[in-house]
Design an enzyme around this catalytic site. Structure first.
Site, PDB file in Angstrom:
ATOM      1  CD  GLU A 650      -2.849  -0.874   0.006  1.00  0.00           C
ATOM      2  OE1 GLU A 650      -3.578   0.115  -0.114  1.00  0.00           O
ATOM      3  OE2 GLU A 650      -2.791  -1.764  -0.863  1.00  0.00           O
ATOM      4  CG  ASP A 661      -4.507  -3.930   1.814  1.00  0.00           C
ATOM      5  OD1 ASP A 661      -5.177  -2.992   1.321  1.00  0.00           O
ATOM      6  OD2 ASP A 661      -4.092  -4.892   1.150  1.00  0.00           O
ATOM      7  CE  LYS A 665      -6.159  -6.599  -0.852  1.00  0.00           C
ATOM      8  NZ  LYS A 665      -4.801  -7.019  -1.023  1.00  0.00           N
TER       9      LYS A 665
END
Ligand SMILES: NC(=O)C1=CN([C@@H]2O[C@H](COP(=O)(O)OP(=O)(O)OC[C@H]3O[C@@H](n4cnc5c(N)ncnc54)[C@H](OP(=O)(O)O)[C@@H]3O)[C@@H](O)[C@H]2O)C=CC1
Ligand SMILES: N[C@@H](CC=O)C(=O)O
Length: 800
Positions: A650, A661, A665
Site C-alpha cells: 500500500e 488492508d 478485503k
C-alpha cells in the site's frame, strides 16, 4: 446541360477562385454548362455593413475602398471601377435619405453577386472560354410577402428559357445567384441559401441533367463535424432525406432549394471545391435505401408548453394556439400533445419567443385568469437533435445513451413516416447529446472520456497501458478511451481532446491545483459524453465523494478499496445511488488485484450457490514478503523494502503490516455475499510489533527496523523445516466470522506452495463441498492491477 453553382468561399481570392476556374474548364470539356455564382468571400457581410453605415448616416468611403480592394483581380477584362462609382452613389443616396428598406438593402447586396459573376466570366474568357455575364434580375421574378420571397414561376421560367434558347453553342452563361426582380423592377433577394435556390430554379426550368453545388465542404455529413469528430460523409441521399436534413439544421442545404429538383427529378451533387477529385454527396429520387442517414442539430430554439385541466377534451384549443401564433408570424417546428390533451408542447425559433408569449397570453387571457390553463411557459436555450432515416430501435438506442449521460429530453417527436425522430434537449447539453446519439445510432466508435485520480504505481501504469493499446481497443472494441484529465494530490491537468504520451511531464509542469470541485465543474461544463472517473489513490476523502461523482453523471472504476470498506451505511447508500442514477461502479482490483475474484464471488452468490467460506492469502505484498522471508536468509525489513520498491505494498505499508488492508478485503468480500460487517468486526492479528506500534508514520517505523527484524527473527526460529509463514484471511460466512492471522503452514500445502506475490483464495460453496474453487495468481503489482482496472474500464465502455 449541367448547372454548376459556386459558393462564396469557393470563389475567394487566391487558390479558391483559381480552383473554381479549373473546375469550370474541366466540366466545360464534357458538355454544355451554366454557372451560378454567389458573392465572393465575405462580400455579402461587407456590403451589409456598408449599407448599415450609409442608412445610419455614417461615413463609408474607407470601408468601400476595402470592399473593392477585395474584388480586384489582376488581368480582368471587366471594368470593376465602374462598380465602385455605382455602389458609392447608391450608398451616398441612402446616407442622405437615411431610410432603411429591404429593397434598398437588396440593391446594395446585389453588387456582391454582380461583381462576382463579372469576375468569373472574365477569368473564364482569359482561359479561352466563351463566358457571358448574366444578371439574374433579367431571368427571375419574385415578390416579397410578409414571411418570404415568392418566385413567379411562369414568368421566370419563360424568360429563363428564352434566354437559354438565345445562347449560342459553346457560350457559358455566368449567372448571378441570390437576386431577382420584383414586380416593380426593383432588386429582390431570394433569402437564405438564395444562390443555391437560383441554381436549382434555373436547372428545373431548363431541365438540366444535374446540378453541382461546389462548396467548401465535401458533402453532407452524418453529423456536424463541428461537434462530432467521427462524423462521416454520406455518399447518397434521397430528396426526402435531404429535405428532412435541411429542415433540421444541415446548413449545407436549404429545404426550399431542393424542391425544384424534386419536381423535375434532377440529381444534385454536393462537391468540395477544395478537393475536386473527392466524391461528395449525391441527392436524387432514390437515395441509398433504408437506414439512418444523419443526426442533425438545431441550436437556440424555444420550447413552449401550455398546461391545464381546461385543455382536457376541449375542441378548438389547438386551432386557437396556431392562429394566435400565425397572426404574429411565428412558425412551429415541432409539436407534441399528451393524449389526455392536458398539455401541449411545441418548439419555435428562439427569436420568436417574445412574440409567441404575447400572442398566447393574449389569446388565453381568460383561461389563465380562471386557472383552467395553469401556465404558458417558454423555455429558451433549447436545442433539437434529429435522427434522420429509417431504422429499428434508433429511438431506444438514443434514449438509452442520453439517459446514461444525464441528458434530459423535454420532448420527443416521431414523424409519421418514421423517417425522422426529434428530441428536444437543453442547448448546453447539445455537444454531449449529439455525440451520444450519433455514436449510438450509427454504432460508430464510441468515446469513453476518462478522468484519472492518482498517477502512482497503479494509476501511472494504467494511463500508459491505455495509451499503448489505444489503437487496438478502437479496432477490436469500437471504443476510444480519451484521457481527458489526470490529478494527483497536488496538481491536475485537463485536455478535452485527450492527453498523449506526454501526460506525466504535462502534469509535473502544471500550475493547476488539484481540486475535486473544479474537476467536477469542468467535466460538467465540457459537454463530454460517457465520462468515467478512475480512482487509483488510497484516499478516503475521495472515496467519500463517490456519491457526488455519481450524481454528476459519471461512472467509476477504482482500485481504491476505501469506498467499499468504510461504513456499511455508506456502502449501501452508494449502491442505492448508483441504481437510481443508472451509473456503473467496477472495482475488481479491490481484492486479488487483477485476478477475477470479485466477479466470480458475485456470480456464485447470484446463482444461489451458497458461499460458505473464503480463506486464503489475501495480500500480495505480504505473500511476497513471507514467501521470501521464510526461505531466504534476509532481514524482514530488507524484504519489506523490496516489496515496497516493487510497488506491491500500500502507499503506506503500515496498512499491510497492521492487517488493515487484508481486513478491508475481507469486508469487501463479506459484503458481496450479503453480510454487513464493519471494520471493527474483523479480528486482526497485526504484524506491527508492539514495541514499534507507537510510530507516527512509516518512516519512523522503518527507522526502528532492528526491533522489527528481531521480532520476526524470533517467529522464524519457531518454524520447522517443513513449515512456512502465511498471513491468512478467513471469512466464515455462516458464523459471520472474519479473521486475519499469521499462521504456520506446510510448505507442500496449497497455501504453503504459493510463489512471488501470489494470492490464493479457496472458495468453499455448498455445491462444491469440501473441494474448494481455487483462484491463484499475482495478487499485487502495478502491471496486473492496472490491467484489472483497464478491464473494468472496458466493461463500462462495452455498455455505452
Ligand atoms: N499496488 C498494488 O499492487 C495494488 C494497489 N491497489 C490499490 O491501488 C491504489 C493505488 O495504489 P498505488 O498506485 O500503489 O499507490 P501510489 O502511492 O503509488 O499512488 C497513489 C496516487 O494517488 C495520488 N493521490 C493521493 N490522494 C489523492 C487525492 N486526494 N487526489 C488525487 N490524487 C491523490 C497520489 O498523488 P501524489 O503522487 O501527489 O502523492 C499518487 O499519485 C491504492 O488504493 C491501493 O490499495 C489495489 C490493488 C493492488
Ligand atoms: N498492498 C496490497 C495491494 C493490493 O491490494 C496487497 O499487497 O495485496
Amino acid at each position: 446541360m449541367k448547372v454548376l453553382k459556386f459558393g462564396g468561399k469557393s470563389l475567394s481570392n487566391g487558390e479558391p477562385i483559381e480552383r473554381a476556374v479549373n473546375i469550370i474548364k474541366e466540366e466545360a470539356r464534357t458538355g454544355a454548362i451554366a454557372v451560378i455564382v454567389s458573392a465572393r468571400g465575405q462580400s455579402t457581410n461587407l456590403l451589409l455593413d456598408l449599407y448599415a453605415r450609409a442608412v445610419q448616416g455614417k461615413n463609408f468611403e474607407k470601408e468601400l475602398e476595402n470592399f473593392m480592394d477585395l474584388q480586384y483581380m489582376q488581368g480582368l477584362d471587366a471594368d470593376l471601377n465602374a462598380y465602385q462609382q455605382e455602389v458609392g452613389a447608391v450608398l451616398h443616396a441612402l446616407q442622405l435619405i437615411g431610410i432603411d428598406s429591404e429593397r434598398a438593402r437588396d440593391r446594395v447586396l446585389a453588387y456582391g453577386e454582380v461583381i462576382s459573376a463579372r469576375t468569373v466570366a472574365s477569368l473564364l474568357r482569359r482561359e479561352g472560354l466563351e463566358a457571358v455575364f448574366v444578371d439574374a434580375r433579367d431571368l427571375l421574378y419574385a415578390r416579397a410577402t410578409a414571411n418570404e420571397t415568392v418566385v413567379d414561376f411562369p414568368r421566370s421560367k419563360s424568360s429563363t428559357l428564352a434566354f437559354f434558347n438565345s445562347l449560342q453553342a459553346h457560350q457559358i452563361p455566368v449567372i448571378t445567384g441570390f437576386i431577382a426582380s420584383d414586380p416593380t423592377g426593383r432588386t429582390i433577394t431570394l433569402g437564405r441559401n438564395g444562390s443555391n435556390y437560383t441554381a436549382t430554379l434555373i436547372a428545373s426550368f431548363i431541365r438540366a441533367s444535374e446540378v453541382q453545388n461546389w462548396t467548401d465542404v465535401d458533402g453532407v455529413y452524418t453529423a456536424s463535424p463541428k461537434y462530432v469528430k467521427g462524423a462521416q460523409r454520406i455518399p447518397h441521399l434521397s430528396y426526402r432525406e435531404a429535405n428532412e436534413l435541411a429542415n433540421f439544421g444541415a446548413n449545407v442545404l436549404h429545404a426550399k432549394t431542393i424542391l425544384p429538383l424534386v419536381e423535375s427529378g434532377i440529381p444534385l451533387k454536393i462537391c468540395s471545391s477544395l478537393a475536386p477529385g473527392r466524391q461528395g454527396t449525391l441527392i436524387d429520387e432514390n437515395g441509398s435505401g433504408k437506414g439512418i442517414k444523419a443526426v442533425t442539430t438545431v441550436e437556440d430554439v424555444s420550447l413552449v408548453s401550455i398546461e391545464g385541466r381546461g385543455l382536457l377534451g376541449k375542441v378548438g384549443i389547438d386551432a386557437r394556439i396556431f392562429s394566435a401564433l400565425s397572426s404574429r408570424n411565428v412558425s412551429v417546428r415541432l409539436i407534441s400533445q399528451a393524449s389526455s390533451e392536458r398539455g401541449i408542447g411545441f418548439v419555435i425559433n428562439k427569436e420568436d419567443a417574445a412574440a409567441a408569449e404575447h400572442a398566447l397570453t393574449t389569446e388565453f387571457k381568460d383561461e389563465l385568469e380562471h386557472g383552467s390553463i395553469s401556465h404558458i411557459r417558454i423555455d429558451s436555450d433549447m436545442a433539437i437533435i434529429a435522427i434522420v432515416g429509417r431504422h429499428n430501435y434508433s429511438l431506444e438506442k438514443a434514449i438509452y445513451g442520453l439517459r446514461r449521460n444525464k441528458v434530459w429530453m423535454h420532448l420527443i417527436s416521431n414523424s409519421i413516416n418514421g423517417e425522422q425522430i426529434s428530441l428536444v434537449i437543453d442547448n448546453k447539453s447539445l455537444k454531449k447529446a449529439v455525440n451520444v446519439v450519433h455514436n449510438q445510432v450509427f454504432g460508430a466508435i464510441k468515446s469513453l472520456n476518462l478522468f484519472a485520480f492518482g498517477k502512482g504505481t497503479v494509476g501511472g501504469r494504467l494511463l500508459d497501458q491505455i495509451i499503448e493499446t489505444g489503437d487496438e481497443v478502437v479496432k477490436r472494441r469500437n471504443l476510444k478511451i480519451n484521457i481527458v484529465g489526470v490529478a494527483d494530490s497536488v496538481r491536475m491537468i485537463f485536455n478535452e481532446d485527450g492527453l498523449g504520451r506526454n501526460w506525466k511531464q504535462e502534469l509535473a509542469e502544471s500550475d493547476q491545483e488539484s481540486s475535486l470541485a473544479d474537476i467536477i465543474f469542468r467535466l460538467g461544463e465540457s459537454g463530454l459524453e460517457n465520462i468515467v472517473i478512475a480512482d487509483n489513490t488510497s484516499s478516503q476523502e475521495l472515496a467519500e465523494q463517490y456519491p457526488v461523482l455519481v450524481n454528476s453523471g459519471f461512472d467509476i472504476v477504482a482500485s481504491n478499496k476505501k469506498a467499499n470498506s468504510i461504513s456499511y451505511e455508506f456502502y449501501q447508500n452508494l449502491r442505492n445511488n448508483l441504481k437510481r442514477k443508472g451509473k456503473l461502479f467496477y472495482y475488481e482490483t479491490n481484492v486479488g488485484a487483477g485476478l477475477p475474484l470479485i466477479d466470480t464471488i458475485k456470480h456464485l452468490h447470484n446463482s444461489s450457490d451458497r458461499i460458505e467460506r473464503i480463506r486464503g492469502v489475501f495480500s500480495g505484498s505480504l505473500s511476497y514478503i513471507f514467501n521470501n522471508y521464510s526461505i531466504q536468509d534476509k532481514d524482514f525489513s530488507a524484504v519489506l523494502t523490496e516489496a515496497k520498491n516493487l510497488g506491491l505494498t500500500e502507499p503506506d505499508p503500515r496498512e499491510d503490516l497492521s492487517g488493515l488492508d487484508v481486513a478491508r478485503k475481507l469486508i469487501i468480500l463479506a459484503r458481496e455475499v450479503g453480510l454487513k460487517p464493519e471494520l471493527e468486526d474483523v479480528s486482526v492479528q497485526s504484524l506491527v510489533p508492539e514495541c514499534v506500534s507507537d510510530s507516527k508514520d512509516y518512516a519512523e517505523l522503518y527507522s526502528r527496523k532492528e526491533e522489527v527484524d528481531a521480532y520476526f527473527e524470533q517467529i522464524k526460529r519457531g518454524l520447522t523445516e517443513e513449515e512456512v509463514l502465511r498471513y491468512v484471511g478467513d471469512l466464515e460466512v455462516k458464523e459471520n466470522r472474519l479473521t486475519v492471522s499469521l499462521v504456520k503452514v506446510s510448505r507442500n500445502s496449497p497455501l504453503g506452495n504459493i510463489k512471488n506475490a501470489d494470492s490464493i483464495f479457496e472458495i468453499y460453496t455448498e455445491s462444491y463441498g469440501a473441494q474448494p474453487i481455487i483462484i491463484q495468481g499475482a495478487g499485487a503489482g502495478s502491471e496486473v492491477t492496472a490491467r484489472g482496472v483497464y478491464s473494468d474500464l472496458l466493461r463500462i465502455g462495452g455498455q455505452y
